[in-house]
Scaffold this active site. Structure first.
Site, PDB file in Angstrom:
ATOM      1  N   HIS A  55      43.182   4.137 -40.125  1.00  0.00           N
ATOM      2  CA  HIS A  55      44.277   5.046 -39.780  1.00  0.00           C
ATOM      3  C   HIS A  55      44.550   5.880 -41.026  1.00  0.00           C
ATOM      4  O   HIS A  55      44.380   5.382 -42.148  1.00  0.00           O
ATOM      5  CB  HIS A  55      45.570   4.295 -39.480  1.00  0.00           C
ATOM      6  CG  HIS A  55      45.521   3.384 -38.303  1.00  0.00           C
ATOM      7  ND1 HIS A  55      45.081   2.098 -38.363  1.00  0.00           N
ATOM      8  CD2 HIS A  55      45.914   3.580 -37.025  1.00  0.00           C
ATOM      9  CE1 HIS A  55      45.179   1.540 -37.184  1.00  0.00           C
ATOM     10  NE2 HIS A  55      45.678   2.405 -36.347  1.00  0.00           N
ATOM     11  N   ASP A  58      46.394   3.849 -43.476  1.00  0.00           N
ATOM     12  CA  ASP A  58      45.721   2.688 -44.094  1.00  0.00           C
ATOM     13  C   ASP A  58      45.109   3.150 -45.403  1.00  0.00           C
ATOM     14  O   ASP A  58      45.023   2.406 -46.377  1.00  0.00           O
ATOM     15  CB  ASP A  58      44.564   2.153 -43.243  1.00  0.00           C
ATOM     16  CG  ASP A  58      44.984   1.679 -41.875  1.00  0.00           C
ATOM     17  OD1 ASP A  58      46.165   1.358 -41.693  1.00  0.00           O
ATOM     18  OD2 ASP A  58      44.101   1.631 -40.989  1.00  0.00           O
ATOM     19  N   MET A  89      34.546   5.813 -37.399  1.00  0.00           N
ATOM     20  CA  MET A  89      35.718   6.136 -36.566  1.00  0.00           C
ATOM     21  C   MET A  89      36.958   6.247 -37.437  1.00  0.00           C
ATOM     22  O   MET A  89      37.068   5.579 -38.464  1.00  0.00           O
ATOM     23  CB  MET A  89      35.885   5.024 -35.524  1.00  0.00           C
ATOM     24  CG  MET A  89      37.090   5.107 -34.631  1.00  0.00           C
ATOM     25  SD  MET A  89      38.578   4.298 -35.283  1.00  0.00           S
ATOM     26  CE  MET A  89      38.555   2.740 -34.416  1.00  0.00           C
ATOM     27  N   GLU A 182      42.581   4.533 -26.120  1.00  0.00           N
ATOM     28  CA  GLU A 182      42.668   3.066 -26.053  1.00  0.00           C
ATOM     29  C   GLU A 182      43.931   2.651 -25.312  1.00  0.00           C
ATOM     30  O   GLU A 182      45.045   2.989 -25.711  1.00  0.00           O
ATOM     31  CB  GLU A 182      42.680   2.505 -27.482  1.00  0.00           C
ATOM     32  CG  GLU A 182      42.834   0.995 -27.524  1.00  0.00           C
ATOM     33  CD  GLU A 182      42.756   0.453 -28.954  1.00  0.00           C
ATOM     34  OE1 GLU A 182      42.339   1.188 -29.870  1.00  0.00           O
ATOM     35  OE2 GLU A 182      43.126  -0.719 -29.140  1.00  0.00           O
ATOM     36  N   LYS A 184      46.690  -0.120 -23.623  1.00  0.00           N
ATOM     37  CA  LYS A 184      47.305  -1.426 -23.843  1.00  0.00           C
ATOM     38  C   LYS A 184      48.514  -1.508 -22.909  1.00  0.00           C
ATOM     39  O   LYS A 184      49.248  -0.531 -22.783  1.00  0.00           O
ATOM     40  CB  LYS A 184      47.743  -1.554 -25.314  1.00  0.00           C
ATOM     41  CG  LYS A 184      48.237  -2.946 -25.687  1.00  0.00           C
ATOM     42  CD  LYS A 184      48.543  -3.040 -27.181  1.00  0.00           C
ATOM     43  CE  LYS A 184      48.934  -4.455 -27.547  1.00  0.00           C
ATOM     44  NZ  LYS A 184      49.301  -4.575 -28.977  1.00  0.00           N
ATOM     45  N   GLU A 218      39.752  -2.396 -25.391  1.00  0.00           N
ATOM     46  CA  GLU A 218      39.902  -3.553 -26.279  1.00  0.00           C
ATOM     47  C   GLU A 218      40.024  -4.825 -25.443  1.00  0.00           C
ATOM     48  O   GLU A 218      40.855  -4.907 -24.528  1.00  0.00           O
ATOM     49  CB  GLU A 218      41.133  -3.399 -27.175  1.00  0.00           C
ATOM     50  CG  GLU A 218      41.400  -4.671 -27.970  1.00  0.00           C
ATOM     51  CD  GLU A 218      42.457  -4.544 -29.053  1.00  0.00           C
ATOM     52  OE1 GLU A 218      42.472  -3.520 -29.753  1.00  0.00           O
ATOM     53  OE2 GLU A 218      43.247  -5.487 -29.195  1.00  0.00           O
ATOM     54  N   HIS A 221      43.546  -6.308 -25.003  1.00  0.00           N
ATOM     55  CA  HIS A 221      44.503  -5.519 -24.233  1.00  0.00           C
ATOM     56  C   HIS A 221      44.311  -5.713 -22.738  1.00  0.00           C
ATOM     57  O   HIS A 221      45.283  -5.773 -21.979  1.00  0.00           O
ATOM     58  CB  HIS A 221      44.399  -4.048 -24.613  1.00  0.00           C
ATOM     59  CG  HIS A 221      44.762  -3.798 -26.048  1.00  0.00           C
ATOM     60  ND1 HIS A 221      44.681  -2.577 -26.640  1.00  0.00           N
ATOM     61  CD2 HIS A 221      45.212  -4.652 -27.010  1.00  0.00           C
ATOM     62  CE1 HIS A 221      45.072  -2.665 -27.911  1.00  0.00           C
ATOM     63  NE2 HIS A 221      45.382  -3.926 -28.154  1.00  0.00           N
ATOM     64  N   ASP A 246      36.636  -2.089 -28.890  1.00  0.00           N
ATOM     65  CA  ASP A 246      37.377  -2.966 -29.809  1.00  0.00           C
ATOM     66  C   ASP A 246      37.187  -4.412 -29.356  1.00  0.00           C
ATOM     67  O   ASP A 246      37.675  -4.822 -28.293  1.00  0.00           O
ATOM     68  CB  ASP A 246      38.878  -2.621 -29.805  1.00  0.00           C
ATOM     69  CG  ASP A 246      39.198  -1.463 -30.736  1.00  0.00           C
ATOM     70  OD1 ASP A 246      38.256  -0.859 -31.300  1.00  0.00           O
ATOM     71  OD2 ASP A 246      40.393  -1.155 -30.892  1.00  0.00           O
ATOM     72  N   ASP A 256      50.387 -10.361 -28.454  1.00  0.00           N
ATOM     73  CA  ASP A 256      49.158  -9.689 -28.864  1.00  0.00           C
ATOM     74  C   ASP A 256      48.508 -10.469 -30.014  1.00  0.00           C
ATOM     75  O   ASP A 256      48.965 -10.424 -31.150  1.00  0.00           O
ATOM     76  CB  ASP A 256      49.573  -8.282 -29.324  1.00  0.00           C
ATOM     77  CG  ASP A 256      48.422  -7.460 -29.831  1.00  0.00           C
ATOM     78  OD1 ASP A 256      47.270  -7.828 -29.576  1.00  0.00           O
ATOM     79  OD2 ASP A 256      48.693  -6.442 -30.488  1.00  0.00           O
ATOM     80  N   ASP A 258      44.998 -10.682 -31.083  1.00  0.00           N
ATOM     81  CA  ASP A 258      43.898 -10.119 -31.892  1.00  0.00           C
ATOM     82  C   ASP A 258      43.074 -11.216 -32.575  1.00  0.00           C
ATOM     83  O   ASP A 258      42.845 -11.198 -33.801  1.00  0.00           O
ATOM     84  CB  ASP A 258      44.441  -9.137 -32.944  1.00  0.00           C
ATOM     85  CG  ASP A 258      44.928  -7.831 -32.326  1.00  0.00           C
ATOM     86  OD1 ASP A 258      44.480  -7.489 -31.220  1.00  0.00           O
ATOM     87  OD2 ASP A 258      45.759  -7.159 -32.950  1.00  0.00           O
ATOM     88  N   ASP A 288      38.443  -5.396 -33.805  1.00  0.00           N
ATOM     89  CA  ASP A 288      39.858  -5.072 -34.026  1.00  0.00           C
ATOM     90  C   ASP A 288      40.652  -6.370 -33.921  1.00  0.00           C
ATOM     91  O   ASP A 288      41.278  -6.654 -32.902  1.00  0.00           O
ATOM     92  CB  ASP A 288      40.336  -4.043 -33.001  1.00  0.00           C
ATOM     93  CG  ASP A 288      41.746  -3.576 -33.323  1.00  0.00           C
ATOM     94  OD1 ASP A 288      42.233  -3.905 -34.424  1.00  0.00           O
ATOM     95  OD2 ASP A 288      42.356  -2.898 -32.485  1.00  0.00           O
TER      96      ASP A 288
HETATM   97  C1  GLT Z   1      46.720  -1.448 -33.870  1.00  0.00           C
HETATM   98  C2  GLT Z   1      46.378  -1.811 -32.461  1.00  0.00           C
HETATM   99  C3  GLT Z   1      44.944  -1.650 -32.161  1.00  0.00           C
HETATM  100  C4  GLT Z   1      44.469  -0.234 -32.255  1.00  0.00           C
HETATM  101  C5  GLT Z   1      44.550   0.307 -33.622  1.00  0.00           C
HETATM  102  C6  GLT Z   1      44.210   1.768 -33.573  1.00  0.00           C
HETATM  103  S1  GLT Z   1      46.030  -0.003 -34.402  1.00  0.00           S
HETATM  104  O1  GLT Z   1      46.286  -2.458 -34.750  1.00  0.00           O
HETATM  105  O2  GLT Z   1      46.784  -3.164 -32.217  1.00  0.00           O
HETATM  106  O3  GLT Z   1      44.605  -2.169 -30.915  1.00  0.00           O
HETATM  107  O4  GLT Z   1      43.108  -0.213 -31.910  1.00  0.00           O
HETATM  108  O5  GLT Z   1      45.318   2.587 -33.623  1.00  0.00           O
HETATM  109 MN    MN Z   2      42.422  -1.865 -30.743  1.00  0.00          MN
HETATM  110 MN    MN Z   3      45.108  -5.264 -30.231  1.00  0.00          MN
END
Ligand code: GLT
Ligand code: MN
Ligand code: MN
Length: 388
Positions: A55, A58, A89, A182, A184, A218, A221, A246, A256, A258, A288
């Site tokens: 980002h 970042d 990316m 993306e 979510k 993702e 998500h 992702d 969430d 991850d 991700d």
């Molecule tokens: C954030 C989010 C991710 C996205 C990123 C891109 S930022 O961490 O949870 O799923 O892919 O903006």
């Molecule tokens: Mn993501």
């Molecule tokens: Mn995520």
């Protein structure tokens, strides 16, 4: 023993925000001291990643002076060159700063919407400067807690207006850049607009430049929404819209998470890897995800190595599935075709329709046949568990 060493051709990438996560969560502060972007590139190089994504903030803090930004970029560029990493990316942080508390492109405040466009254009410039070819849009704050606050149809129109504006900007600059949206369903907002990859695909078809825009699905998500991730990926692929992906993991019905790729639902991860490899998806395999909050930076490396290793193990399992004589024989039996329906297949003609309306079908005989999916699934499980 197979070789599960990551290589550049695997296109494994991580975000600066993933390995750079300090473990902060809504209930506690950081457990790892922050590392600079350059330090994170050295860490990623050490574990064998191919690329790093970021980002805007970042890389360069939102309030950095031009001199600070120049110094950070210089160090980052050197680290990339030293480790041979690329930046495939980039994306914009449109969620962290308080100005985005009610969204960016869908905010009710025209000043916020204009600022979001300005920030994104500058961030696109930064991404392109480092060679990014894919630009991700994750609208984390584009939603509501109360639907009294926003007109949902207007929010979609505002989002479209922003995407159309930014496509024109990319064309105007002559950038070789595609956009990937993306989805979510929720978190950090109570509800987020365009909550699934399917919604995003429908939204893209309404844009002024749909050919420039695809999706970045993702795992976590779609699993949060309780749906089959691979099916969404397949739909995106089939419509030529799988621009990026992702990878991570997630227990449905939870916050969430991850999680490290493949650490929760091995079977879903297997079908996903098999799909990507079978169709020869050639984009980045972007992880991700982030390490457990229990870890120090050695644990972060374990996490990153684990994501790539699991992918490669599942890739090998997918090849084994495709070569397994018993599995393939079952699939051939399942897909058997005696050719008798050929006259009705394919494109509509009035003659075909008339003939099909007259055709007799032996429903009992057709439905009496067992499909052997129990056997097929157990063979898959045996294969995944290393019992074949
Ligand atoms: C954030 C989010 C991710 C996205 C990123 C891109 S930022 O961490 O949870 O799923 O892919 O903006
Ligand atoms: Mn993501
Ligand atoms: Mn995520």
């Amino acid at each position: 023993m197979s070789d599960f060493t990551p290589k550049p051709e695997h296109k494994f990438t991580f975000g600066l925000w993933t390995v750079g996560s300090t473990g902060r969560d809504p209930f506690g502060g950081p457990v790892r001291s922050p590392k600079s972007p350059a330090e994170l590139v050295y860490l990623l190089g050490e574990v064998g990643a191919y690329g790093v994504n970021f980002h805007d903030n970042d890389l360069i803090p939102i309030d950095a002076t031009p001199a600070e930004a120049a110094a950070i970029k210089k160090d980052f560029r050197k680290a990339l060159a030293d480790m041979g990493l690329v930046v495939p990316m980039a994306t914009t942080n449109l969620f962290g700063d308080p100005i985005f508390k009610d969204g960016a492109f869908t905010s009710n405040d025209p000043k916020v919407r204009s600022y979001a466009l300005q920030k994104t254009m500058r961030s696109i410039d930064l991404g392109v400067e480092f060679g990014a070819k894919i630009y991700v849009f994750w609208g984390g704050r584009e939603g509501t807690e109360t639907d009294s606050s926003k007109n949902a149809a207007l929010a979609i129109r505002r989002n479209r207006e922003a995407m159309d504006f930014l496509c024109e900007y990319v064309l105007d600059q002559g950038y070789d850049l595609k956009l990937a949206l993306e989805a979510k369903p929720n978190e950090p907002r109570g509800d987020i607009y365009n909550p699934t990859t399917g919604h995003m695909l429908a939204f893209i078809s309404t844009l002024a430049h749909p050919e420039m825009v695809g999706v970045n699905p993702e795992v976590a998500h779609e699993h949060m929404a309780g749906i089959n991730f691979m099916h969404g990926v397949a739909q995106a692929w089939e419509s030529g819209k799988l621009f990026h992906i992702d990878l991570n993991d997630q227990y449905p019905g939870r916050y969430d998470q991850d999680l490290r790729f493949g650490s929760r639902d091995i079977k879903a991860a297997f079908y996903l890897v098999k799909f990507l490899e079978d169709v020869h998806y050639d984009g980045s395999r972007h992880f991700d995800a982030h390490a457990y909050r229990t870890e120090d930076y050695e644990g972060v490396k374990d996490f990153a190595r684990g994501c790539m290793r699991t992918y490669l193990i599942l890739k090998e399992k997918a090849a084994q599935f495709n070569q397994d004589a018993e599995i393939q024989a079952l699939l051939a039996e399942i897909n058997a075709d005696d050719g008798s329906m050929a006259p009705f297949a394919g494109k509509y003609t009035p003659q075909k329709a008339a003939a099909l309306k007259e055709q007799a079908f032996d429903r009992q005989a057709i439905s009496a046949r067992g499909l052997r999916y129990e056997r097929l699934d157990q063979l898959t499980i045996d294969l995944l568990l290393g019992a074949r």
